[in-house]
Motif scaffolding. Structure first.
Motif, PDB file in Angstrom:
ATOM      1  N   VAL A   1       4.212  -1.061   0.746  1.00  0.00           N
ATOM      2  CA  VAL A   1       4.031  -0.462   2.065  1.00  0.00           C
ATOM      3  C   VAL A   1       4.435  -1.504   3.100  1.00  0.00           C
ATOM      4  CG1 VAL A   1       2.206   1.135   1.385  1.00  0.00           C
ATOM      5  CG2 VAL A   1       1.611  -1.180   2.125  1.00  0.00           C
TER       6      VAL A   1
ATOM      7  N   ALA B   1       5.590   4.639   2.110  1.00  0.00           N
ATOM      8  CA  ALA B   1       5.396   3.910   0.857  1.00  0.00           C
ATOM      9  C   ALA B   1       6.581   4.135  -0.079  1.00  0.00           C
ATOM     10  CB  ALA B   1       4.107   4.366   0.188  1.00  0.00           C
TER      11      ALA B   1
ATOM     12  N   PHE C   1       0.037   6.642   3.477  1.00  0.00           N
ATOM     13  CA  PHE C   1       1.210   5.765   3.342  1.00  0.00           C
ATOM     14  C   PHE C   1       2.487   6.566   3.556  1.00  0.00           C
ATOM     15  CE2 PHE C   1      -1.984   4.013   0.326  1.00  0.00           C
ATOM     16  CZ  PHE C   1      -2.265   2.851   1.031  1.00  0.00           C
TER      17      PHE C   1
END
Length: 402
Positions: A386, A332, A329
């Motif tokens: 995300v 994120a 991620f």
């Protein structure tokens, strides 16, 4: 001992024995029930047991520290992996290869396998981690009334409040009630005395108490705050002291909320207008803890928690493998919200996970942390985001009562 408890204890003892064997010997990789049969060729392990071992092996995960976790939540459900259209609703469903094994057509496996699985899952449910002492006493009363409150107190001190149900289960299995306690303190709830720390105004601690006996009040008693359970009583190691004169009440302190803070009930002696002495400890309340962390749905090795530090809302991300984290991620972020119904874009504060600072190692996990400028308050929660505003994890609401 009832039949169901006997079967349950036998299953748990078998699993315990297997775990000891795994510590002493190195086994080859097992990929099928055929591999299991070769391992247990000279052992009295039934075909049914091999199938159940295969079932459980395919529904656990092993961390990098070799700790084993179920791949489903045993406190909530048995998981859809146990599908069986012919099973009744009160018994967990299982795969076809367990209830209709090849080569065992004349053995009534269907119900037997499900019942053993049911007993195992029920054990996981009943003895799952929690810090409710009243529930622990009920479990004790249900399975073994010969364990008195003093012995239950020893179990709590040795295992900790949250793992005490597991300690009780071990005591039931090996019938060891008289273990020596690691520490000598007494839990207030076992004496029906309640001393709690909750979230007050502006991120400060609020003390609640009730059921304090009148004979203690007559001799002078105080609620004393310590940084954590391991803080010694000696000297002036406490962070706050409040003399109480009623059996029930509440008080707002000027102590900032922090994880681990603990209230203890002490005998108390005033030695002048501006001085006092904390004397013998009577009992302890539970430590102040942040709500449980939650798994990030797209990756079992990442978890999110909302916690408090010095009265402020903070984010903590638990990561099983930090080196591989950023590739999962890269964009994120975690946001702070004032209610569960708040739209994802209506965050109160936020921060990229890549800008979190490294926290303490949690054994199985590395941690990353970030503290906001928002004072902790009931109803706040954190979300893991995300792909712009796609939410893949949400913490429990910060409680009014911790």
């Amino acid at each position: 001992m009832t039949t169901s408890r006997a079967v349950l204890v036998s299953c748990l003892l078998t699993l315990t024995a297997l775990s000891f064997l795994s510590a002493e010997f190195t086994f080859p990789t097992l990929d099928s029930t055929e591999d299991l049969r070769r391992v247990f060729t000279d052992r009295s392990l039934s075909e049914q047991s091999l199938l159940l071992l295969h079932l459980f092996a395919n529904n656990v995960r092993i961390s990098k520290n070799n700790n084993i976790y179920p791949a489903f939540d045993p406190t909530n459900n048995f998981g859809n992996v146990y599908a069986n259209r012919h099973a009744c609703s009160s018994i967990p469903r299982i795969p076809r290869y367990v209830y209709e094994p090849r080569g065992l057509k004349n053995i009534p496996m269907e119900n037997r396998a499900r019942i053993v699985l049911c007993l195992y899952a029920v054990a996981l449910q009943k003895f799952s981690f929690n810090d409710d002492v009243t529930a622990l006493q009920s479990l004790r009363d249900q399975y073994d009334q010969n364990i008195d409150d003093t012995q239950l107190n020893d179990i709590i001190n040795i295992w900790g409040r949250k793992q005490a149900p597991l300690g009780l289960l071990v005591s039931l299995i090996i019938n060891r009630h008289g273990t020596e306690p690691t520490y000598e303190w007494k839990n207030c709830e076992l004496q029906q005395i309640y001393v709690d720390l909750v979230t007050g105004d502006r991120g400060y601690v609020k003390i609640l108490w009730r059921n304090v006996p009148q004979d203690l009040l007559n001799d002078d008693v105080a609620v004393v705050l310590f940084n954590n359970q391991l803080e010694p009583n000696a000297g002036d190691s406490y962070v706050y002291i409040l003399q109480i004169t009623s059996s029930e009440g509440s008080y707002d302190t000027n102590v900032a909320l922090n994880e681990g803070l603990q209230a203890r009930l002490h005998k108390y002696k005033k030695s002048g207008w501006f001085s006092s002495t904390v004397e013998e400890e009577i009992c302890r309340g539970k430590e102040l803890q942040s709500p449980d962390r939650v798994p990030v749905r797209t990756n079992r090795h990442i978890e999110l928690q909302l916690f408090v530090r010095n009265g402020y809302s903070c984010f903590r991300v638990y990561i099983d493998d930090c080196d591989d984290w950023s590739s999962h991620f890269p964009n994120a972020w975690v946001g702070l919200y004032t209610s569960a119904g708040e739209r994802t874009e209506n965050y109160k504060q936020w921060q990229w996970v890549s800008k979190f600072t490294k926290g303490l190692n949690d054994g199985d996990y590395e941690t990353l942390e970030h503290c906001t400028g928002t004072v902790i308050a009931p109803g706040l929660l954190a979300k893991f985001i995300v792909y712009e505003y796609f939410n893949i994890a949400r913490t429990p609401l910060w409680p009014a009562k911790n």
